[in-house]
Write a protein that holds these residues in place. Structure first.
Motif, PDB file in Angstrom:
ATOM      1  N   GLU A  12       0.823  -1.206   0.000  1.00 16.83           N
ATOM      2  CA  GLU A  12       0.000   0.000   0.000  1.00 16.83           C
ATOM      3  C   GLU A  12       0.863   1.265   0.000  1.00 16.83           C
ATOM      4  O   GLU A  12       0.575   2.227  -0.722  1.00 16.83           O
ATOM      5  CB  GLU A  12      -0.928  -0.003   1.225  1.00 16.83           C
ATOM      6  N   THR A  13       1.930   1.256   0.803  1.00 15.81           N
ATOM      7  CA  THR A  13       2.825   2.412   0.873  1.00 15.81           C
ATOM      8  C   THR A  13       3.520   2.627  -0.467  1.00 15.81           C
ATOM      9  O   THR A  13       3.663   3.766  -0.938  1.00 15.81           O
ATOM     10  CB  THR A  13       3.872   2.239   1.981  1.00 15.81           C
ATOM     11  N   LEU A  14       3.938   1.547  -1.097  1.00 15.99           N
ATOM     12  CA  LEU A  14       4.596   1.653  -2.404  1.00 15.99           C
ATOM     13  C   LEU A  14       3.641   2.212  -3.450  1.00 15.99           C
ATOM     14  O   LEU A  14       4.045   2.979  -4.339  1.00 15.99           O
ATOM     15  CB  LEU A  14       5.112   0.285  -2.839  1.00 15.99           C
ATOM     16  N   LEU A  53       8.088   5.885  -3.604  1.00 15.36           N
ATOM     17  CA  LEU A  53       9.158   4.950  -3.246  1.00 15.36           C
ATOM     18  C   LEU A  53       9.645   4.103  -4.419  1.00 15.36           C
ATOM     19  O   LEU A  53      10.781   3.630  -4.413  1.00 15.36           O
ATOM     20  CB  LEU A  53       8.701   4.032  -2.113  1.00 15.36           C
ATOM     21  N   ASN A  54       8.790   3.910  -5.403  1.00 16.29           N
ATOM     22  CA  ASN A  54       9.213   3.120  -6.566  1.00 16.29           C
ATOM     23  C   ASN A  54      10.315   3.812  -7.369  1.00 16.29           C
ATOM     24  O   ASN A  54      10.974   3.189  -8.202  1.00 16.29           O
ATOM     25  CB  ASN A  54       8.016   2.828  -7.472  1.00 16.29           C
ATOM     26  N   PHE A  55      10.504   5.120  -7.123  1.00 14.54           N
ATOM     27  CA  PHE A  55      11.560   5.868  -7.806  1.00 14.54           C
ATOM     28  C   PHE A  55      12.828   5.973  -6.955  1.00 14.54           C
ATOM     29  O   PHE A  55      13.824   6.539  -7.395  1.00 14.54           O
ATOM     30  CB  PHE A  55      11.069   7.283  -8.145  1.00 14.54           C
ATOM     31  N   LEU A  56      12.773   5.435  -5.732  1.00 11.94           N
ATOM     32  CA  LEU A  56      13.899   5.568  -4.808  1.00 11.94           C
ATOM     33  C   LEU A  56      15.108   4.761  -5.268  1.00 11.94           C
ATOM     34  O   LEU A  56      14.968   3.627  -5.722  1.00 11.94           O
ATOM     35  CB  LEU A  56      13.475   5.095  -3.412  1.00 11.94           C
ATOM     36  N   LYS A  57      16.299   5.352  -5.134  1.00 13.23           N
ATOM     37  CA  LYS A  57      17.541   4.689  -5.545  1.00 13.23           C
ATOM     38  C   LYS A  57      18.581   4.778  -4.433  1.00 13.23           C
ATOM     39  O   LYS A  57      18.486   5.622  -3.534  1.00 13.23           O
ATOM     40  CB  LYS A  57      18.098   5.339  -6.824  1.00 13.23           C
ATOM     41  N   ILE A  58      19.577   3.893  -4.520  1.00 11.72           N
ATOM     42  CA  ILE A  58      20.704   3.943  -3.591  1.00 11.72           C
ATOM     43  C   ILE A  58      21.358   5.332  -3.685  1.00 11.72           C
ATOM     44  O   ILE A  58      21.528   5.874  -4.774  1.00 11.72           O
ATOM     45  CB  ILE A  58      21.751   2.855  -3.911  1.00 11.72           C
ATOM     46  N   LYS A  59      21.722   5.890  -2.545  1.00 12.40           N
ATOM     47  CA  LYS A  59      22.359   7.205  -2.392  1.00 12.40           C
ATOM     48  C   LYS A  59      21.390   8.374  -2.528  1.00 12.40           C
ATOM     49  O   LYS A  59      21.810   9.536  -2.401  1.00 12.40           O
ATOM     50  CB  LYS A  59      23.541   7.383  -3.365  1.00 12.40           C
TER      51      LYS A  59
END
Length: 207
Positions: A66-68, A73-79
């Motif tokens: 649900e949060t996704l 958050l689906n666009f979140l990347k390392i760093k």
């Protein structure tokens, strides 16, 4: 509950998918000041700390399906850099506005204007902006308490001062980026009441 006053930012260390959940590990800027089960707002999303690694100076949270779906958050990347705020202390000052950390939707940055010392950010919302938004009202963008300058049916703008621009991840954002949006809680309750009242009046008249 939060206030939308960002304490600091931190970076994403790890992203691990497990079925429909996403485990996220962040660098811990609070050192020994946080504990497991504590709530921290990340880019406007209230997460519960589920693990702390004192050796790596990191902590982890988990995002559900649900949060996704509701957030960016689906666009979140390392760093990637995210805004952080710990929960409001009951006797603390309410410097921003009441923020739940429950993201309503996302919006896309469609224009950024440099106003010679400040910035105007324009956002296009995914859904129609009905009773939940008013000029000079409050809104949380990536967890930041901001004041609405203008709005139409789908587009709204906010003004950013240099302190907020530099202290949060706003200075890293560009046109096309997706942000998390939480509307003012009071506006949401009033909006729901008005919709119910309007429906009730229509049913009564039809009878």
């Amino acid at each position: 509950m939060f206030t939308g006053i960002i304490e600091c930012t931190t970076k994403v260390c790890k992203l691990n998918h497990d079925k429909k959940n996403l485990f996220i590990t962040f660098i811990n800027p609070f050192l020994d000041e946080i504990k497991i089960n504590q709530s921290i707002c990340h880019n406007g999303i209230c997460f519960t700390v589920i693990n702390i690694n004192i050796y790596e100076k990191t902590y982890s949270v988990i995002a559900s399906e649900e949060t996704l779906f509701r957030t960016n958050l689906n666009f979140l990347k390392i760093k990637d850099e995210v805004n952080l705020e710990r929960a409001l202390m009951i006797f603390g000052r309410l410097n921003g506005h009441l923020v739940q950390g429950h993201v309503d939707t996302t919006a896309q940055i469609i224009k950024i204007e440099n106003r010679n010392g400040s910035w105007l950010f324009y956002f296009k919302n995914r859904k129609k902006l009905d009773y939940t938004i008013i000029e000079k009202g409050s809104i949380a963008i990536n967890g930041i308490s901001l004041t609405i300058i203008t709005h139409t049916k789908y587009i709204f703008s906010v003004s950013i001062i240099p302190y907020t621009y530099n202290k949060t991840n706003l200075h890293l954002l560009k046109v096309g980026d997706i942000v998390n949006v939480e509307f003012d809680i009071f506006g949401k309750y009033i909006s729901k009441y008005l919709k119910y009242y309007d429906s009730f009046i229509k049913r009564t008249i039809l009878k």
